[in-house]
Design an enzyme around this catalytic site. Sequence first.
Site, PDB file in Angstrom:
ATOM      1  CG  ASP A  58      -2.010  -1.058   1.113  1.00 16.52           C
ATOM      2  OD1 ASP A  58      -3.145  -0.698   0.778  1.00 16.52           O
ATOM      3  OD2 ASP A  58      -1.717  -2.245   1.333  1.00 16.52           O
ATOM      4  CG  ASN A  95       1.018  -5.952   1.723  1.00 14.13           C
ATOM      5  OD1 ASN A  95       0.178  -5.344   1.057  1.00 14.13           O
ATOM      6  ND2 ASN A  95       1.085  -7.268   1.731  1.00 14.13           N
TER       7      ASN A  95
END
Length: 355
Positions: free
Chosen positions: A243, A253
Amino acid sequence: MEYETVDLDEESGSVLILDQTKLPGKAEMIKLRTAKEIWDAIYLLKVRGAPAIGVAAAFGIYVLARRTAQKETDFDSFYNSFKKQKEYLDSARPTAVNLSWALNRMDQVCRQAHAEGKSVAQIVDRLGREAREIKEEDIRVCRAIGENGLSLLKPGDGILTHCNAGQLATCRYGTATAPIYLGQERGYHFHVFADETRPLLQGARLTAYELYSSGVDVTLICDNMSAMVMKNGWVNAVFVGCDRVAANGDTANKIGTSVVATVAKRYGVPFYVCAPTSTIDLDTPAGNEIKIEQRPGREVTEMWYKEPMAPQGIKVFNPAFDVTDHELITAIITEHGIARAPFWKSLAEMKNVTV
C-alpha cells in the site's frame, strides 16, 4: 470474476463497486452516490486494495463534483466544495498512498482546467475523463507488473501470497497475482499457497476465491503455516502487494507480511513486492514514518464468529498493516521494471520514468 471491481455509472451518477464484504458467499454490485457512502465503502473495506481504492476515489470525487456543478457554476464556490469533499474522502484510510495520490491528481486536473479558463461544466467533463484514464492506467500497469514478475518465474513453480493483491484489489489482473494470471494463460501450471490473512481473511475470502474461480491450482493455508510450506521446499517465490513504498524500500502491506518476509529470508525463498509506481512515496524516507491504520478490536474478537471468541473487555491491538524492512525484500516489481537494492536509487529511477 466477470464483475468489474470498480466502475462508473454515468447515467445514475454513481460509483459501482463489487461489495467485497459479501464475498465469497455473494457477488453484489452496489451504487455509491454520496460522499458518506463513498467514504464508508472505503473505510469498511467494501472496496479495498490500494489501486482499487484510488480508482474508487477518482470516480467518487468526479461524481460529487458533477453533482456540485448543478448548484455551483461559480468556480470559487465549486472549488471550495470540491476541496472539502476531497479532504473528507482522503480521511477514510491513511496508509494506502493511492487514495491521496488519485485525489491529488484529480485536484491538479481541476486547477489546471481552471487556469486554462475552462467553465465549471468543462472542468467536470475533464475530471470524468481523468477518472476513467486512472482506471485504464491501472489495468495497463497491472499487466506490465505481471509481465515483469513472470520473468522471475519458471513453469511449475510454487508461489505463496499474503492478503489479496489480486483482481479484486485492482481493476484487472491484480499486482501480486498478475504474474499468476499471465502464467495461467500461458500454461505455466503454478501451484499457489494463499495465506488466510487474519483478522479480515482477505486471503481466504478473496484471493482463494478469485484464483480458484479462475482455475488456478491454489491451496489455502493458515497464516502460521507459511514456515512449514517453505521449509518443505514447496514455495519457490513469495509475491505480495503493498500500500506504500518508502524511499528506502521499506514497504507497508497487510499485517503479517513482515512475518512472511522474515520466514522467506530464513529459508532462502525470494520475496517480491509488486508495487505500481503510484505507491512509491519518495517523500517518506523510511517505513517508520508510515502512518499505520488501527482497526476496531471486534474484527479480531467477534467479527467472524457466532459467539465472541475472546473474554469480554479484553484489550485488542489491531493494526491493519505492518512494515517490511527493505533488507528482507529481494526486489520490488513495478510497471517500469524490477527495482533492486540499493532501493533509494532504483526506486527514484522507477518513479521518474516517463511514458
